[in-house]
Design an enzyme around this catalytic site. Structure first.
Site, PDB file in Angstrom:
ATOM      1  N   TRP A 132      37.179  47.790  36.107  1.00  0.00           N
ATOM      2  CA  TRP A 132      38.391  48.428  36.658  1.00  0.00           C
ATOM      3  C   TRP A 132      38.032  48.966  38.038  1.00  0.00           C
ATOM      4  O   TRP A 132      37.412  49.999  38.163  1.00  0.00           O
ATOM      5  CB  TRP A 132      38.824  49.543  35.721  1.00  0.00           C
ATOM      6  CG  TRP A 132      40.123  50.213  36.017  1.00  0.00           C
ATOM      7  CD1 TRP A 132      40.434  50.962  37.115  1.00  0.00           C
ATOM      8  CD2 TRP A 132      41.301  50.219  35.194  1.00  0.00           C
ATOM      9  NE1 TRP A 132      41.718  51.439  37.022  1.00  0.00           N
ATOM     10  CE2 TRP A 132      42.276  50.997  35.852  1.00  0.00           C
ATOM     11  CE3 TRP A 132      41.626  49.645  33.963  1.00  0.00           C
ATOM     12  CZ2 TRP A 132      43.543  51.225  35.319  1.00  0.00           C
ATOM     13  CZ3 TRP A 132      42.884  49.878  33.434  1.00  0.00           C
ATOM     14  CH2 TRP A 132      43.837  50.657  34.115  1.00  0.00           C
ATOM     15  N   ASP A 133      38.460  48.223  39.048  1.00  0.00           N
ATOM     16  CA  ASP A 133      38.042  48.533  40.423  1.00  0.00           C
ATOM     17  C   ASP A 133      39.136  49.321  41.147  1.00  0.00           C
ATOM     18  O   ASP A 133      40.288  49.423  40.683  1.00  0.00           O
ATOM     19  CB  ASP A 133      37.768  47.197  41.139  1.00  0.00           C
ATOM     20  CG  ASP A 133      36.796  47.328  42.295  1.00  0.00           C
ATOM     21  OD1 ASP A 133      36.493  48.455  42.704  1.00  0.00           O
ATOM     22  OD2 ASP A 133      36.363  46.275  42.798  1.00  0.00           O
ATOM     23  N   MET A 134      38.798  49.871  42.314  1.00  0.00           N
ATOM     24  CA  MET A 134      39.759  50.679  43.091  1.00  0.00           C
ATOM     25  C   MET A 134      39.178  50.773  44.502  1.00  0.00           C
ATOM     26  O   MET A 134      38.222  51.504  44.714  1.00  0.00           O
ATOM     27  CB  MET A 134      39.813  52.056  42.420  1.00  0.00           C
ATOM     28  CG  MET A 134      40.987  52.929  42.717  1.00  0.00           C
ATOM     29  SD  MET A 134      40.851  53.726  44.324  1.00  0.00           S
ATOM     30  CE  MET A 134      42.182  54.862  44.215  1.00  0.00           C
ATOM     31  N   ASP A 139      32.531  59.922  38.344  1.00  0.00           N
ATOM     32  CA  ASP A 139      32.719  61.322  37.970  1.00  0.00           C
ATOM     33  C   ASP A 139      32.811  61.433  36.453  1.00  0.00           C
ATOM     34  O   ASP A 139      32.961  60.434  35.745  1.00  0.00           O
ATOM     35  CB  ASP A 139      33.956  61.917  38.666  1.00  0.00           C
ATOM     36  CG  ASP A 139      35.211  61.102  38.425  1.00  0.00           C
ATOM     37  OD1 ASP A 139      35.610  60.980  37.251  1.00  0.00           O
ATOM     38  OD2 ASP A 139      35.810  60.598  39.402  1.00  0.00           O
ATOM     39  N   ASP A 163      34.707  38.166  38.527  1.00  0.00           N
ATOM     40  CA  ASP A 163      35.141  39.242  39.420  1.00  0.00           C
ATOM     41  C   ASP A 163      36.405  38.827  40.171  1.00  0.00           C
ATOM     42  O   ASP A 163      37.139  37.920  39.758  1.00  0.00           O
ATOM     43  CB  ASP A 163      33.960  39.600  40.348  1.00  0.00           C
ATOM     44  CG  ASP A 163      33.970  41.050  40.777  1.00  0.00           C
ATOM     45  OD1 ASP A 163      34.748  41.374  41.699  1.00  0.00           O
ATOM     46  OD2 ASP A 163      33.233  41.866  40.199  1.00  0.00           O
ATOM     47  N   GLY A 221      32.099  50.158  44.238  1.00  0.00           N
ATOM     48  CA  GLY A 221      30.836  50.749  43.781  1.00  0.00           C
ATOM     49  C   GLY A 221      31.112  52.114  43.205  1.00  0.00           C
ATOM     50  O   GLY A 221      31.977  52.278  42.346  1.00  0.00           O
ATOM     51  N   GLU A 257      11.027  32.551  38.973  1.00  0.00           N
ATOM     52  CA  GLU A 257      11.949  33.694  38.817  1.00  0.00           C
ATOM     53  C   GLU A 257      12.821  33.530  37.576  1.00  0.00           C
ATOM     54  O   GLU A 257      13.145  34.508  36.896  1.00  0.00           O
ATOM     55  CB  GLU A 257      12.792  33.863  40.084  1.00  0.00           C
ATOM     56  CG  GLU A 257      11.963  34.409  41.248  1.00  0.00           C
ATOM     57  CD  GLU A 257      12.679  34.406  42.593  1.00  0.00           C
ATOM     58  OE1 GLU A 257      12.281  35.192  43.463  1.00  0.00           O
ATOM     59  OE2 GLU A 257      13.632  33.609  42.783  1.00  0.00           O
ATOM     60  N   CYS A 273      34.778  51.382  38.512  1.00  0.00           N
ATOM     61  CA  CYS A 273      34.274  50.951  39.814  1.00  0.00           C
ATOM     62  C   CYS A 273      35.259  51.411  40.875  1.00  0.00           C
ATOM     63  O   CYS A 273      36.469  51.414  40.643  1.00  0.00           O
ATOM     64  CB  CYS A 273      34.171  49.423  39.829  1.00  0.00           C
ATOM     65  SG  CYS A 273      33.619  48.734  41.394  1.00  0.00           S
ATOM     66  N   SER A 274      34.750  51.831  42.004  1.00  0.00           N
ATOM     67  CA  SER A 274      35.624  52.041  43.148  1.00  0.00           C
ATOM     68  C   SER A 274      34.793  51.680  44.363  1.00  0.00           C
ATOM     69  O   SER A 274      34.083  52.516  44.907  1.00  0.00           O
ATOM     70  CB  SER A 274      36.084  53.505  43.213  1.00  0.00           C
ATOM     71  OG  SER A 274      36.791  53.707  44.421  1.00  0.00           O
TER      72      SER A 274
HETATM   73  C1  DGJ Z   1      34.318  46.146  45.095  1.00  0.00           C
HETATM   74  C2  DGJ Z   1      33.344  46.127  43.951  1.00  0.00           C
HETATM   75  O1  DGJ Z   1      32.500  47.214  44.002  1.00  0.00           O
HETATM   76  C3  DGJ Z   1      32.598  44.816  43.969  1.00  0.00           C
HETATM   77  O2  DGJ Z   1      31.608  44.800  42.985  1.00  0.00           O
HETATM   78  C4  DGJ Z   1      33.581  43.701  43.757  1.00  0.00           C
HETATM   79  O3  DGJ Z   1      34.170  43.823  42.496  1.00  0.00           O
HETATM   80  C5  DGJ Z   1      34.659  43.743  44.842  1.00  0.00           C
HETATM   81  N1  DGJ Z   1      35.254  45.037  44.941  1.00  0.00           N
HETATM   82  C6  DGJ Z   1      35.719  42.722  44.588  1.00  0.00           C
HETATM   83  O4  DGJ Z   1      36.745  42.812  45.464  1.00  0.00           O
END
Ligand code: DGJ
Length: 729
Positions: free
Chosen positions: A479-481, A536, A368, A531, A616, A528-529
């Site tokens: 791909w986060d935002m 959409d 990540d 979460g 676990e 991802c943004s």
């Molecule tokens: C927001 C994401 O939802 C998280 O899972 C993680 O990737 C962080 N950003 C990293 O900055």
């Protein structure tokens, strides 16, 4: 044929398996909406419209002495604006003389034996197995050279009708488009509830129901994303509709930026629901010959409550929106290092985490945030997509190969749309960030947003992504935002065209995603943004799975995944087992429950498995066995919500298409003394088949299970969970 026309090409019926949508171009060319509901025959229902002389609802000149004919009262497909319909129009225009009016009248139609596409944006597509049909209705503006084409798509099997709008300027003078909604649904009769999915970061998509009255109900986003706060999917249902009863109309916008969805009863008790791009901060200039395409709305109809509606959306999105290898290929179980290490990792730590994960059977390590540029925390480095080899103790290639040598896939995090002020990219290209000259921009997570409407910005990002992916063995990209947009000003579209930037931004994002996937078609992309801030339908076109929420608490996830399931398939919801006490809530739940909740999603882990107990670690093996055993049920089966969050327990169920196998998950959300029995109904079985229940070994016919249900022999404790199977014998 799903599309039927009558009355000399003025009456249109769109038929699906169980529904009919009807419209009629009247003698004045107004396109009236005459019916949407249970499937009916090819007959006009225009006579259902009740006309009356209504004070302060004026009459167009062509109505002559008929004071009962008013645009303010008629149910319409493309309500006019500025010329006498006071309930709100779809398309608003400012003409070159400054006048504000849009009055569209029917001028023709065309039927296409395939599904239409929306330029520059995702839309439902045809497959080998099922092709849609399209009706294109042409509407001409009365006093200018603007034409609107209304697109209607029909997917018969799934009871899905789609709508989209194209505005064309055929005149020589410029026109400003100040509003362009994609869909208006007018209902003449009935009482409805408006079902929406509001939330916030780390607490997305809880369900809310409000009775529709004369006070307008409206949700939307002006954040430049579809947002955590409201989802661009809403339902209109008959009052009191349940999972199994009542009529439900879904409206799902295929768009990842600003949106609006509203509903209101008018003065005569007719209901108008509208959906499309949010008009706030929106204005598009159309010069001669230019066109504007508004996003698609997917309409769904169920005559039997929410479950049927949801299942139709799950199917249509899985089959006609998700693409690429992982539309059908089995998704690998991943371990993401974010909650395990945050920014504090090096090669040794990562390999230790990966080593343990692979020993237990996990199939992919996802690295990540923090592997690039100067990025020791979230204050710097975004935009500098160059591997920090010092931190990784070598190249990304070496790390990826070591992960591959363990028999695992390797995934990597990016946040392409963002820029840190403390980055080489910003120092070199300060004008690439969205900022208004003379104003200090709002910072969020101490970062700014790249101007994705610019081609040079997108070229840079594509080049960086390509370089990184070509030089290391990468199988997956997250791909986060991580912020909402504001301070909208593009140096490219400065002056009067800044009203175009939100829309051009998202078109830019789609363009980059398309080109990126064109180069790396077999990559598994997870959207991802922060979460689920951009969960959409449009994003599913690029990423068949989306990180559902930054909240990994198993109990909070019940309501987040429950709300998400109304439109989006379980296979699209990224869901991970994380450490306890949970990092977002501090709650402690059992390893078993965390596994059971995450199993109803794109399954993975988000913790260092070296740090859990041996017991676990053994449980991980069991969870992976369950994942493989139930994969076809959870990813391809029909999904039933049995009992929602907010009750003593929450339960849901999957049934395979052949109705031979069902799986129920049940999680207790509260405990009480002298506990009352826990009873659930079983759904979706074949009434004629006999099934054995894994919990008590009882055998009953499907009819008996579905009507009598199941009572647990004892009540599980708080936050405890169960998986229960039914197998046909
Ligand atoms: C927001 C994401 O939802 C998280 O899972 C993680 O990737 C962080 N950003 C990293 O900055």
């Amino acid at each position: 044929m799903a599309i039927w026309t009558g009355e000399d090409g003025r009456l249109f019926l769109l038929h699906t398996k169980d529904s009919t949508y009807q419209m009629y171009a009247d003698k004045h060319g107004v396109l009236l909406h005459t019916y949407y509901g249970k499937r009916i025959d090819n007959e006009s229902l225009a006579d259902l419209i009740f006309q009356a002389d209504v004070g302060f609802s004026g009459n167009p000149v062509e109505a002559a002495a008929d004071r009962t004919y008013s645009l303010d009262c008629l149910p319409q497909e493309l309500p006019s604006s500025g010329v006498g319909d006071y309930r709100g129009g779809c398309v608003e225009l400012v003409h070159s003389d400054g006048s504000i009016a849009a009055d569209f009248r029917f001028s023709g139609y065309q039927i296409l034996p395939y599904s239409y596409k929306v330029a520059g944006m995702p839309s439902l597509f045809d497959t080998e197995d099922e092709k849609g049909e399209t009706l294109v209705v042409t509407m001409k503006e009365r006093a200018s050279d603007v034409t609107v084409r209304l697109y209607y798509g029909v997917f018969e099997k799934e009871n899905i009708i789609t709508r989209a709008v194209r505005v064309e300027n055929h005149g020589s003078s410029q026109v400003a488009l100040t509003q362009c909604l994609s869909c208006c649904l007018d209902f003449q009769y009935g009482d409805y509830e408006f079902v929406t999915f509001p939330g916030r970061h780390a607490m997305e998509r809880s369900l809310e129901r409000n009775l529709v009255g004369r006070t307008k109900l409206e949700v939307g986003s002006i954040r430049g994303t579809s947002s955590h706060h409201y989802n661009p999917s809403v339902i209109l249902c008959t009052k009191g509709a349940t999972e199994d009863e009542g009529e439900c109309y879904g409206m799902c916008l295929v768009y990842s930026s600003n949106f609006i969805a509203s509903v209101q009863k008018d003065q005569r008790g007719q209901t108008r629901a509208m959906m499309g791009i949010h008009p706030s901060h929106f204005s598009f200039c159309l010069k001669e010959g230019e066109v504007f395409d508004a996003p698609q709305v997917i309409l769904g109809y169920s005559d039997r409550g929410f479950t049927k509606l949801s299942q139709q959306y799950h199917w249509i999105l899985k089959e006609h929106m998700c693409r690429g290898k992982y539309k059908t290929a089995k998704r690998p179980v991943l371990l993401n290092n974010w909650e395990a290490t945050y920014f504090d990792f090096n090669e040794e730590k990562l390999l230790k985490i990966a080593g343990q994960a692979s020993k237990l059977g996990i199939e992919m390590l996802v690295l990540d945030d923090g592997w690039f540029g100067k990025r020791e925390d979230d204050n710097s480095g975004l935009g500098d997509w160059f591997v920090n080899e010092k931190k990784l103790g070598g190249s990304l290639k070496q790390l990826g190969e070591k992960i591959h040598d363990m028999g695992m896939h390797f995934g990597l995090w990016f946040e392409p749309e963002m820029i840190s002020e403390d980055s080489d990219l910003f120092r070199e290209h300060p004008d690439w960030a969205l900022r208004i000259p003379g104003r200090e921009p709002n910072r969020a997570r101490n970062q700014l947003v790249l101007d994705m409407s610019r081609e040079d910005v997108r070229e840079y990002l594509l080049e960086r992504l390509t370089d990184i992916l070509s030089n290391a063995p990468i199988d997956y990209v997250k791909w986060d935002m991580n912020r909402s947009l504001c301070d909208i000003y593009s140096h490219e579209y400065s002056g009067s065209r800044n009203g175009e930037v939100y829309h051009r931004f998202v078109l830019g994002v789609y363009d980059l995603l398309e080109k990126f996937l064109g180069r790396f078609p077999d990559i598994l992309l997870e959207g991802c943004s922060g979460g689920g801030g951009r969960f959409d339908a449009a994003m599913l076109y690029y990423s068949p799975q989306i990180w559902c929420s930054d909240n990994t608490d198993a109990v909070n996830r019940l309501s987040i995944q429950y709300g998400t399931s109304f439109f989006y398939p379980v296979s699209s919801m990224g869901a991970h087992v994380s450490a306890v006490p949970n990092h977002q809530t501090g709650r402690v739940t059992s390893f078993k429950t965390r596994g059971h909740v995450a199993l109803s999603g794109s399954f993975g882990y988000e913790l260092d498995l070296n740090k859990v107990t041996e017991e676990e670690q053994e449980m991980v093996k069991g969870q992976l066995a369950d994942f493989h055993k139930y994969y076809s049920l959870t990813h391809e089966g029909d999904y039933y919500r049995l009992l929602g969050p907010g009750e003593r327990f929450c339960a849901w169920e999957f049934v395979d298409k052949e109705k031979n196998h069902a799986l129920e998950t049940l999680v207790m959300t509260s405990a009480e003394g002298n506990a009352l029995p826990v009873h659930t109904i079983v759904k979706g079985l074949d009434p004629e088949k006999n099934y054995i229940c894994s919990l008590n070994g009882n055998v009953h016919s499907g009819r008996v299970w579905m009507n009598g249900g199941l009572t647990l022999g004892s009540t599980p404790g708080e936050y405890e969970s169960l998986l229960i199977e039914w197998n046909a014998i």
